[in-house]
Design a protein around this motif. Structure first.
Motif, PDB file in Angstrom:
ATOM      1  N   GLY A 251     -24.216  -1.775  18.631  1.00 39.47           N
ATOM      2  CA  GLY A 251     -23.634  -2.673  19.617  1.00 39.47           C
ATOM      3  C   GLY A 251     -22.411  -3.365  19.061  1.00 39.47           C
ATOM      4  N   THR A 252     -21.265  -3.170  19.715  1.00 36.77           N
ATOM      5  CA  THR A 252     -20.035  -3.798  19.262  1.00 36.77           C
ATOM      6  C   THR A 252     -19.440  -4.647  20.377  1.00 36.77           C
ATOM      7  OG1 THR A 252     -17.745  -3.383  18.547  1.00 36.77           O
ATOM      8  CG2 THR A 252     -18.834  -1.593  19.720  1.00 36.77           C
ATOM      9  N   SER A 253     -19.421  -5.953  20.164  1.00 33.27           N
ATOM     10  CA  SER A 253     -18.815  -6.900  21.103  1.00 33.27           C
ATOM     11  C   SER A 253     -19.015  -8.299  20.563  1.00 33.27           C
ATOM     12  CB  SER A 253     -19.445  -6.804  22.495  1.00 33.27           C
ATOM     13  OG  SER A 253     -20.615  -7.576  22.592  1.00 33.27           O
ATOM     14  N   GLY A 254     -18.168  -9.220  21.024  1.00 33.08           N
ATOM     15  CA  GLY A 254     -18.329 -10.602  20.619  1.00 33.08           C
ATOM     16  C   GLY A 254     -19.645 -11.177  21.089  1.00 33.08           C
ATOM     17  N   ALA A 255     -20.100 -10.753  22.266  1.00 28.89           N
ATOM     18  CA  ALA A 255     -21.369 -11.269  22.782  1.00 28.89           C
ATOM     19  C   ALA A 255     -22.533 -10.822  21.911  1.00 28.89           C
ATOM     20  CB  ALA A 255     -21.569 -10.804  24.223  1.00 28.89           C
ATOM     21  N   ILE A 256     -22.505  -9.576  21.451  1.00 28.98           N
ATOM     22  CA  ILE A 256     -23.608  -9.059  20.638  1.00 28.98           C
ATOM     23  C   ILE A 256     -23.591  -9.669  19.239  1.00 28.98           C
ATOM     24  CG2 ILE A 256     -24.603  -6.979  19.608  1.00 28.98           C
ATOM     25  CD1 ILE A 256     -23.712  -5.459  22.100  1.00 28.98           C
ATOM     26  N   THR A 257     -22.400  -9.853  18.664  1.00 31.37           N
ATOM     27  CA  THR A 257     -22.347 -10.514  17.356  1.00 31.37           C
ATOM     28  C   THR A 257     -22.799 -11.968  17.467  1.00 31.37           C
ATOM     29  OG1 THR A 257     -19.980 -10.994  17.651  1.00 31.37           O
ATOM     30  CG2 THR A 257     -20.559  -8.999  16.423  1.00 31.37           C
ATOM     31  N   SER A 258     -22.500 -12.612  18.600  1.00 36.53           N
ATOM     32  CA  SER A 258     -22.981 -13.983  18.814  1.00 36.53           C
ATOM     33  C   SER A 258     -24.500 -14.008  18.905  1.00 36.53           C
ATOM     34  CB  SER A 258     -22.377 -14.570  20.096  1.00 36.53           C
ATOM     35  OG  SER A 258     -20.976 -14.723  19.978  1.00 36.53           O
ATOM     36  N   LEU A 259     -25.057 -13.015  19.575  1.00 35.88           N
ATOM     37  CA  LEU A 259     -26.512 -12.893  19.692  1.00 35.88           C
ATOM     38  C   LEU A 259     -27.131 -12.740  18.300  1.00 35.88           C
ATOM     39  CD1 LEU A 259     -28.278 -12.735  22.345  1.00 35.88           C
ATOM     40  CD2 LEU A 259     -28.430 -10.282  21.907  1.00 35.88           C
ATOM     41  N   ALA A 260     -26.479 -11.940  17.453  1.00 33.99           N
ATOM     42  CA  ALA A 260     -26.980 -11.736  16.091  1.00 33.99           C
ATOM     43  C   ALA A 260     -26.907 -13.019  15.274  1.00 33.99           C
ATOM     44  CB  ALA A 260     -26.166 -10.630  15.407  1.00 33.99           C
ATOM     45  N   GLY A 261     -25.806 -13.751  15.420  1.00 39.23           N
ATOM     46  CA  GLY A 261     -25.675 -15.010  14.698  1.00 39.23           C
ATOM     47  C   GLY A 261     -26.740 -16.009  15.103  1.00 39.23           C
ATOM     48  N   LEU A 262     -27.069 -16.032  16.400  1.00 43.69           N
ATOM     49  CA  LEU A 262     -28.137 -16.905  16.894  1.00 43.69           C
ATOM     50  C   LEU A 262     -29.481 -16.479  16.315  1.00 43.69           C
ATOM     51  CD1 LEU A 262     -28.708 -19.215  19.048  1.00 43.69           C
ATOM     52  CD2 LEU A 262     -29.366 -17.354  20.567  1.00 43.69           C
ATOM     53  N   HIS A 263     -29.718 -15.180  16.289  1.00 40.31           N
ATOM     54  CA  HIS A 263     -30.964 -14.639  15.728  1.00 40.31           C
ATOM     55  C   HIS A 263     -31.138 -15.045  14.270  1.00 40.31           C
ATOM     56  CE1 HIS A 263     -33.839 -11.729  14.148  1.00 40.31           C
ATOM     57  NE2 HIS A 263     -32.893 -11.190  13.403  1.00 40.31           N
ATOM     58  N   GLY A 293     -32.965 -20.226  27.871  1.00 41.75           N
ATOM     59  CA  GLY A 293     -33.559 -21.551  27.928  1.00 41.75           C
ATOM     60  C   GLY A 293     -32.559 -22.667  27.704  1.00 41.75           C
ATOM     61  N   LEU A 294     -31.284 -22.308  27.466  1.00 45.56           N
ATOM     62  CA  LEU A 294     -30.248 -23.300  27.204  1.00 45.56           C
ATOM     63  C   LEU A 294     -29.268 -23.388  28.379  1.00 45.56           C
ATOM     64  CD1 LEU A 294     -29.310 -22.290  23.535  1.00 45.56           C
ATOM     65  CD2 LEU A 294     -30.925 -24.066  24.238  1.00 45.56           C
ATOM     66  N   THR A 295     -28.709 -24.551  28.590  1.00 44.63           N
ATOM     67  CA  THR A 295     -27.620 -24.685  29.554  1.00 44.63           C
ATOM     68  C   THR A 295     -26.338 -24.183  28.901  1.00 44.63           C
ATOM     69  OG1 THR A 295     -27.001 -26.903  28.803  1.00 44.63           O
ATOM     70  CG2 THR A 295     -28.706 -26.752  30.525  1.00 44.63           C
ATOM     71  N   ALA A 296     -25.298 -23.996  29.718  1.00 46.07           N
ATOM     72  CA  ALA A 296     -24.010 -23.555  29.170  1.00 46.07           C
ATOM     73  C   ALA A 296     -23.490 -24.567  28.155  1.00 46.07           C
ATOM     74  CB  ALA A 296     -23.000 -23.354  30.295  1.00 46.07           C
ATOM     75  N   ALA A 297     -23.691 -25.858  28.426  1.00 36.72           N
ATOM     76  CA  ALA A 297     -23.241 -26.894  27.493  1.00 36.72           C
ATOM     77  C   ALA A 297     -24.003 -26.811  26.178  1.00 36.72           C
ATOM     78  CB  ALA A 297     -23.423 -28.272  28.126  1.00 36.72           C
ATOM     79  N   GLU A 298     -25.295 -26.514  26.252  1.00 36.61           N
ATOM     80  CA  GLU A 298     -26.092 -26.378  25.028  1.00 36.61           C
ATOM     81  C   GLU A 298     -25.701 -25.130  24.252  1.00 36.61           C
ATOM     82  OE1 GLU A 298     -30.192 -28.629  26.538  1.00 36.61           O
ATOM     83  OE2 GLU A 298     -29.878 -26.489  26.934  1.00 36.61           O
ATOM     84  N   ARG A 299     -25.403 -24.051  24.969  1.00 33.24           N
ATOM     85  CA  ARG A 299     -24.948 -22.825  24.288  1.00 33.24           C
ATOM     86  C   ARG A 299     -23.619 -23.063  23.581  1.00 33.24           C
ATOM     87  NH1 ARG A 299     -26.885 -20.449  29.144  1.00 33.24           N
ATOM     88  NH2 ARG A 299     -24.770 -20.097  29.925  1.00 33.24           N
ATOM     89  N   ALA A 300     -22.764 -23.877  24.184  1.00 30.12           N
ATOM     90  CA  ALA A 300     -21.458 -24.161  23.582  1.00 30.12           C
ATOM     91  C   ALA A 300     -21.587 -24.856  22.235  1.00 30.12           C
ATOM     92  CB  ALA A 300     -20.619 -25.012  24.534  1.00 30.12           C
ATOM     93  N   PRO A 303     -23.303 -22.802  16.893  1.00 28.36           N
ATOM     94  CA  PRO A 303     -22.142 -22.489  16.051  1.00 28.36           C
ATOM     95  C   PRO A 303     -21.642 -21.054  16.148  1.00 28.36           C
ATOM     96  CG  PRO A 303     -24.129 -22.806  14.723  1.00 28.36           C
ATOM     97  CD  PRO A 303     -24.454 -23.271  16.100  1.00 28.36           C
ATOM     98  N   CYS A 304     -22.519 -20.110  16.494  1.00 29.17           N
ATOM     99  CA  CYS A 304     -22.084 -18.711  16.590  1.00 29.17           C
ATOM    100  C   CYS A 304     -21.701 -18.313  18.017  1.00 29.17           C
ATOM    101  CB  CYS A 304     -23.167 -17.780  16.054  1.00 29.17           C
ATOM    102  SG  CYS A 304     -23.428 -17.952  14.271  1.00 29.17           S
ATOM    103  N   ILE A 305     -21.671 -19.275  18.912  1.00 27.47           N
ATOM    104  CA  ILE A 305     -21.280 -18.998  20.300  1.00 27.47           C
ATOM    105  C   ILE A 305     -20.023 -19.786  20.644  1.00 27.47           C
ATOM    106  CG2 ILE A 305     -21.976 -19.123  22.731  1.00 27.47           C
ATOM    107  CD1 ILE A 305     -24.875 -18.769  21.795  1.00 27.47           C
ATOM    108  N   GLY A 306     -20.138 -21.112  20.682  1.00 27.06           N
ATOM    109  CA  GLY A 306     -18.984 -21.953  20.954  1.00 27.06           C
ATOM    110  C   GLY A 306     -18.633 -22.015  22.431  1.00 27.06           C
ATOM    111  N   ALA A 307     -17.699 -22.882  22.750  1.00 31.37           N
ATOM    112  CA  ALA A 307     -17.325 -23.120  24.148  1.00 31.37           C
ATOM    113  C   ALA A 307     -16.705 -21.898  24.802  1.00 31.37           C
ATOM    114  CB  ALA A 307     -16.365 -24.306  24.218  1.00 31.37           C
ATOM    115  N   ASP A 308     -15.956 -21.091  24.042  1.00 31.35           N
ATOM    116  CA  ASP A 308     -15.243 -19.954  24.633  1.00 31.35           C
ATOM    117  C   ASP A 308     -16.179 -18.859  25.138  1.00 31.35           C
ATOM    118  OD1 ASP A 308     -12.734 -21.029  24.288  1.00 31.35           O
ATOM    119  OD2 ASP A 308     -12.471 -20.171  22.288  1.00 31.35           O
ATOM    120  N   ARG A 309     -17.369 -18.753  24.527  1.00 33.97           N
ATOM    121  CA  ARG A 309     -18.289 -17.683  24.919  1.00 33.97           C
ATOM    122  C   ARG A 309     -19.554 -18.204  25.600  1.00 33.97           C
ATOM    123  NH1 ARG A 309     -16.681 -14.870  19.947  1.00 33.97           N
ATOM    124  NH2 ARG A 309     -15.562 -12.977  20.551  1.00 33.97           N
TER     125      ARG A 309
END
Length: 370
Positions: A251-263, A293-300, A303-309
C-alpha cells in the motif's frame, strides 16, 4: 554513470573524470497529484540512487473537481506556489534531467491543459500529464525493493487523491532483477492493472463526514469502492495464488502511511520506521476502527495525521479495506515511496542509454526535461 573500474592500474583520465561527473549529477522527479506536490532530487549510485533533496506539500489541486469538472483558482494558486518552490530547488541543485508529471486532477479537469501551460510560463517546469497505465507502472517500479520475493505475487495499491491504481505483479516473472541502468518500467511483470477515478479527495467529497464518523458512513465508502473493482475480470487468473496465501499487498499513499504511524503509536512521523513496515489484516482493521472513533478535530491532533489529512485518512482506510475484502491477503507492506522513485529510475536508465556527445570547449549541465 557507472563507477570507474577497480582493476589494478589507473583508469584513463577522461573516463575517471566522466565517472566523477556522473556520480555528482543530480536528477529531479516531480509528481503533482490531486492532493500532493512532491519532489525528489537524487544522484545515481551503483545500486540505484541517493536522495539529496525531498519536498512535499499538500496542495489539494483536485479540491472540488468532482463537482465542477474544473481546477479552482484557489487550488491552482496553492499548487503554483509549491511548484515555484520545486523549480527553485531544481535550479539550485543544477539537475541535469528533470521529469515532472501530473496525474488524475489534470487528466480529468477541463482546464488541466491550460494549467499545465501556465505552470510552464510561470515556473519553467514542463509538466507531462501521464496516463493511468504509466502511473501504475511507475508506482510499481518505485516499490520494487519492498516485494517479498519468497511469494508468488503482489498487489500494489497506489491510493492517490483523485484515483487509485491497482497492479497485480508476478513476482516470479522477469523484469524485477534488471540492473539499475537497464531498468524499463514497461518490462515489469504486471499481469493486470486497473485505475479507478476514486481517491481520498474524491471519496471524501462524495461522502461528507458528519460530526463524528459512524460505521454506516464508513461502510458506504467501502462498498462504493468495491463496486468499482469487483467487476474487473483481467486479474482473475491470479485469484488462486491469493486464495492459497502466496501473495501480499503493498500500500502506497499518505493515508496508508498515516494509518501505519497510528498503528505504531509514533510520537511523530518517521519514514525510516514506516517505509517497509509489515501490517497484518488485524492491524489494519484495528487502526481503522480507532480512527472511526475520533472526530476530525481529534484526528488532526494525531502526530502522524495532522490537520491536512484529518478529513482524508478514513477515505484512504476505506479504499484499503475494499481491496482487502476483494483480494484477501494476510500481510500488507507499507510503502512511503512510489511514483517519484519510479520516475528517478526511469530517468537515470534513459540517460545511461543516450549516446554521449562531445562538445568543444567543455560541456554545460543544463536541466533537460524528459
Amino acid at each position: 554513470m557507472s563507477e570507474a573500474p577497480r582493476a589494478p592500474g589507473a583508469a584513463p583520465q577522461g573516463r575517471r573524470r566522466r565517472s566523477q561527473d556522473d556520480a555528482a549529477a543530480c536528477y529531479a522527479a516531480l509528481d503533482l497529484g490531486t492532493n500532493n506536490c512532491r519532489l525528489l532530487v537524487a544522484t545515481p549510485t551503483p545500486r540505484g540512487f541517493r536522495v539529496v533533496e525531498a519536498y512535499s506539500r499538500i496542495v489539494r489541486l483536485g479540491e472540488g473537481l468532482s463537482q465542477t469538472g474544473e481546477l479552482s483558482d484557489a487550488a491552482m494558486e496553492r499548487s503554483l506556489a509549491a511548484l515555484k518552490v520545486c523549480a527553485e530547488k531544481i535550479r539550485r541543485r543544477k539537475a541535469i534531467r528533470v521529469k515532472a508529471v501530473a496525474t488524475q486532477a489534470c487528466r480529468g479537469a477541463t482546464n488541466g491543459p491550460d494549467f499545465v501551460r501556465r505552470v510552464h510560463e510561470e515556473t519553467g517546469l514542463k509538466l507531462q500529464i501521464i496516463s493511468p497505465r504509466e502511473e501504475a507502472q511507475l508506482s510499481v517500479a518505485g516499490c520494487m525493493s519492498l516485494f517479498d520475493r519468497q511469494q508468488d505475487a503482489a498487489l500494489v495499491v497506489d491510493v492517490g487523491g483523485g484515483s487509485t491504481e491497482l497492479s497485480w505483479v508476478d513476482l516470479k516473472g522477469g523484469g524485477l532483477d534488471a540492473k539499475p541502468r537497464q531498468f524499463a518500467a514497461w518490462k515489469l511483470p504486471i499481469k493486470a492493472w486497473l485505475s479507478i477515478p476514486v481517491g481520498v479527495v474524491t471519496l471524501a467529497e462524495r461522502f461528507p463526514e458528519g460530526e463524528r464518523a459512524d460505521a454506516g458512513w464508513f461502510r458506504a465508502m467501502v462498498d462504493d469502492v468495491k463496486a468499482r473493482i469487483e467487476a474487473f475480470p483481467h486479474a482473475e487468473p491470479m485469484r488462486e495464488i491469493f486464495a492459497e496465501g502466496r501473495a501480499h499487498l503493498i500500500g502506497t499513499s499518505g493515508a496508508i502511511t498515516s494509518l501505519a504511524g497510528l498503528h505504531l503509536g509514533l510520537p511523530r512521523y518517521d519514514r525510516n520506521v514506516v517505509d517497509g513496515l509489515w501490517m497484518n489484516r488485524t492491524d489494519c482493521d484495528a487502526a481503522s476502527e480507532r480512527l472511526q472513533g475520533l472526530t476530525a478535530a481529534e484526528r488532526a491532533l494525531e502526530p502522524c495525521i495532522g490537520a491536512d489529512r484529518a478529513d482524508l485518512v478514513l477515505a484512504g482506510a476505506a479504499i484499503l479495506q475494499a481491496v482487502q475484502e476483494l483480494w484477501p491477503c494476510s500481510r500488507v507492506r507499507v510503502a512511503d515511496r512510489g511514483l517519484r522513485e519510479g520516475l528517478l529510475m526511469s530517468l537515470m536508465s534513459e540517460q545511461q542509454k543516450r549516446p554521449r556527445r562531445r562538445r568543444r570547449g567543455g560541456s554545460s549541465k543544463k536541466p533537460v526535461a524528459a
